[in-house]
Each structure stands twice: as C-alpha cells, then as structure tokens.
Write an enzyme that holds these catalytic residues in place. Sequence first.
Site, PDB file in Angstrom:
ATOM      1  N   CYS A 194      -4.616  12.138  13.461  1.00  0.00           N
ATOM      2  CA  CYS A 194      -5.547  10.870  13.526  1.00  0.00           C
ATOM      3  C   CYS A 194      -4.978  10.236  14.766  1.00  0.00           C
ATOM      4  O   CYS A 194      -4.565  10.772  15.662  1.00  0.00           O
ATOM      5  CB  CYS A 194      -5.204  10.092  12.438  1.00  0.00           C
TER       6      CYS A 194
ATOM      7  N   ARG B  92       0.295  14.170  13.121  1.00  0.00           N
ATOM      8  CA  ARG B  92       0.821  14.033  11.602  1.00  0.00           C
ATOM      9  C   ARG B  92       0.999  15.278  11.147  1.00  0.00           C
ATOM     10  O   ARG B  92       0.255  15.593  10.028  1.00  0.00           O
ATOM     11  CB  ARG B  92      -0.387  13.236  10.970  1.00  0.00           C
TER      12      ARG B  92
ATOM     13  N   ARG C   7      -8.657  -0.539   4.653  1.00  0.00           N
ATOM     14  CA  ARG C   7      -7.703   0.549   3.950  1.00  0.00           C
ATOM     15  C   ARG C   7      -6.272  -0.103   3.631  1.00  0.00           C
ATOM     16  O   ARG C   7      -5.709   0.409   2.584  1.00  0.00           O
ATOM     17  CB  ARG C   7      -7.460   1.732   4.822  1.00  0.00           C
TER      18      ARG C   7
ATOM     19  N   ASP D 273       4.714   0.356  12.143  1.00  0.00           N
ATOM     20  CA  ASP D 273       3.497  -0.198  11.552  1.00  0.00           C
ATOM     21  C   ASP D 273       3.361  -1.746  11.766  1.00  0.00           C
ATOM     22  O   ASP D 273       2.304  -2.207  11.660  1.00  0.00           O
ATOM     23  CB  ASP D 273       3.442  -0.047   9.944  1.00  0.00           C
TER      24      ASP D 273
ATOM     25  N   LYS E 220       0.926  -0.967   0.020  1.00  0.00           N
ATOM     26  CA  LYS E 220      -0.077   0.126   0.054  1.00  0.00           C
ATOM     27  C   LYS E 220       0.908   1.377   0.053  1.00  0.00           C
ATOM     28  O   LYS E 220       0.709   2.245  -0.813  1.00  0.00           O
ATOM     29  CB  LYS E 220      -0.923   0.069   1.177  1.00  0.00           C
ATOM     30  N   ASN E 221       1.935   1.415   1.004  1.00  0.00           N
ATOM     31  CA  ASN E 221       2.729   2.356   0.918  1.00  0.00           C
ATOM     32  C   ASN E 221       3.734   2.680   0.007  1.00  0.00           C
ATOM     33  O   ASN E 221       4.614   3.931   0.012  1.00  0.00           O
ATOM     34  CB  ASN E 221       3.331   2.376   2.424  1.00  0.00           C
TER      35      ASN E 221
END
Length: 435
Positions: free
Chosen positions: A118, A123, A398, A306, A23-24
Amino acid sequence: MESKMKIIGGVPLRGSIEAQGAKNATLPVMAAAILLKDQKLSISRVPDLLDVNTMADLLRSLGASVTFSGHEMEISVPGEISWETPSDLVRKMRASSLVLGPLLARCGRAVMPLPGGCSIGSRPIDLHLKGLTRMGATIELVHGAVHATTKGLVGSRIYLDFPSVGATENLMMAAVFARGETVLENTAREPEIFNLVEALRSMGASIEADGTGVIRISGVDTLHSASSRIIPDRIEICTYLLAGVATGGEVTVTDIIPNHIDSLLAKLEEAGATLKVEDSRVTVYPGERIKSVSLKTLPYPGFPTDLQPQIMTALCLAEGTSVIQESVFQSRFLHVSELNKMGAKIDIQSNSAVITGVERFTGADVVATDLRAGAALVIAGLAAGDTTMVYHLGHICRGYEAMEEKLLRLGARVQVISTEKEDGKGGPSFPGPSC
Ligand code: EPZ
C-alpha cells in the site's frame, strides 16, 4: 462513497472529546473469535469504523454471525466454518491477514490471497509465514494466494526478526491449540498485543506475556465463550492532542490510559507544549510557539510510526528545524508533498524528513494517501488561516470514528462533502490501494 472534508482553519480548538476503542486492538480480537466452535465472543467499546465493518464482513463470509450496535459486538461462531477468505475483502484491508493463524489453528487449513502493498510500504507477511512453517504448517503460494495446511501445529520456539505487530498476533493465535509450548521471542509489545492476550485468556487460552518481548503459549484443547473490552485508541487520542497543539487551542481527551501515550507526552513536553495528565484524561493548553524536536519512529514503547505524519504537521509550525526519521516503514512520507503544498518546508533525505518551521499553513486542495497521512492533512487544514479541502476521506473513515462530529464539538469549522455527486471530480487522483 468517496468524500472530502472542507476545513475553514484558523480557529483554536477548544473542548473535550472521548477516545474511541482502539482500531488496532479490535481487529485482532475479532479475528480471535475464529478459534471458537459453537460459542460466542462479546466485545465492548468497539469503534464504528470502516475497517471494523470490513472485518465483520470477513467473519460473516467464513460463516460467523456478527451483530454490532452502540459499540457492542457479538460474534457467534458455528461448529463448522469456511477456511477460504474472499479476495475482495482481503484486498480492501491488509489486516485481514490476521485470520490466517486462527483459521490454521482451528481448521488445519487456510486459503488467503496475499494482501497487497500500500502507500506506506510493501507490507510483506514473510515473518507470519516463516513462523507458521516452524510450527508445522505447509505453505504454498498458488496464484497469489497463501494455501496453508497442517496435520496439527506443534509448539515451537520462534524468534521474530522484527517485532512485527501482525506476526506476533497471528502466531500467538496459531499457537493456542498447538501441541506443547510455543515461545515467541522479540515480539511486538504494543498495548494492542496485550488486549489480544487478555481476550484469548478470557476464552481459556494459556498465555504468559510479561511485556519483555517474550510470549509463551501452552496449547489447550478448546476455548469457550467470553467477553472482552477494547482499550482506548492511543493513536486517535494523540491525533486530537496534536490538533490542539497545532491550532493553539485547549483540547481534553477523556477515557484514556496515559502510559500508552508516554512517548508523545514526552516529545510534546520537550517541545515546550503545556499539558495536564490525570488518571484517565489529558489536556493540552495554548502556550508559546512549540520548539523543534527530533525523533525516530520505533516499535513500542518507542515513538509510534502511526503518529509520524500527525506530529510532522505540528512540527511544521515549530520554531527551528526538526528531523523525523521513519524506521518502521519504507515509504511513509507521501503526506510531505501535500503538506508542502500548504506552505510547509519539508525536505526528504533518505528515510528522514527535515522540517524547517514556518509561521503558518496556507489552505490548499490535498489528498489523503492513508489514514494517518489524511489525519495529518486535516490538522494542517485546521491550523491554516484559510480554506483547505482534504480529498479521499475514505482513508480517514477507516480509522477515525465520527471525526467530523468530534471536530465540530471542538469548535472546528469542517464539513464532509460527498464527491460522488460532482461530475467525476473525485478530487485529485492518487494511485494505490488503501492500507
Ligand atoms: C500494525 O500493522 C498496524 N495495523 C499498523 O497501523 C502499524 O503502523 C504497524 O502495526 C506498526 O506499528 C494494525 O494493527 C491493523 P508490522 P502491521 O507487522 O502488523 C515489516 C494504522 O495506521 N514486516 O509491525 O502490518 C513491515 O513491512 C496502521 O492504523 C515484514 O517485513 O505492522 C513494516 O516495515 C498502518 N514482514 C514493519 O515490519 C512481516 O512479515 C512493521 O510491520 C511483517 C512485517
């Protein structure tokens, strides 16, 4: 559509699954397409995720056309595009900020609502804005939105106060057309950064990046159509390996790049887990109860933040006391209270979690607060001896493609249930946007 996952735990996972595209890596490579004019970028191994579809919608809102099926994506970018990003999409996904650099480089201006904080921290994007200013952008904050303009970005030497992944990516893309050479120092060195470097090079950008934290970009006049392939998702891979460890099962993940997950493999070996690593696959095997270990999350190649919630879940079942120090984000421990509801013994002391190993989890109703916390709760449910309900599954969708299907393939007893139908019982409420 909000949903929850019902998990009847206690079954050791067993089987083999294929890693999704990262994803990243996908999100910045998609944003890089903005640099094209009347050209197209083809991307393979694109994961089918909520965030990827949000980024596709964002590119469409700027005027690009995006086709996406079967993990293959094609982004066609016209000669003229909009430079204003819609606030609803930026609010939905913080990574939307990755369009700022390419928009400024290509259009000479960009308007983007400030992405909010968030559940894992405020962030900020100050490092992004500071770097763009050094390159000659004028940045104003108007009604909570960034208004950036430039008469032409100029190559500069920029030292990042923190090796920020997003700032490295944004500034690299901003520098592609800048006049002269830009030298970025103390950059992020995550594998996803090099996936973006390769994509930009394939489009004709002139970039040197040798993995030492220095990236040199020499400005060019134009780019051309290209193809790019996304690397495997190291965080998804490790999530399933940790689910194998926590349930005492045997899990193989294929299509991986082993050296991208060295930090986890080293930690699992230190904890006494039994692993087998081959050229593009890795397997965890059932064995003795793992032992406690301690770790500190760090920028790559350190232990990834993560993976912090997911390894915390596995260490809740370890023999002894483990300590996890979260050094990347301010408040990435919201999963702790949810794990403690399931019988874990975790105590927060400033930015460290002290985890006293217990024999087992007990099922409970728990709430995902971000995608990695959600994944950690799913792992705990899989290891618990009874039933767990994980609410706010939208967070997980997500970043994890087809998690229910992959877990079923590994023999887990899971079921995703829509919570829209129930009378307003969208599950225990939890404030705060997704991040
Ligand atoms: C990327 O976020 C990832 N997201 C995150 O993954 C990941 O946790 C993070 O990098 C760290 O590895 C994507 O790639 C889309 P940072 P990013 O800029 O770029 C501070 C997931 O679960 N900072 O490296 O936003 C920041 O507050 C997500 O997939 C500033 O202070 O992360 C944080 O404390 C979650 N000012 C630290 O640096 C800035 O201008 C790391 O942030 C930028 C960052």
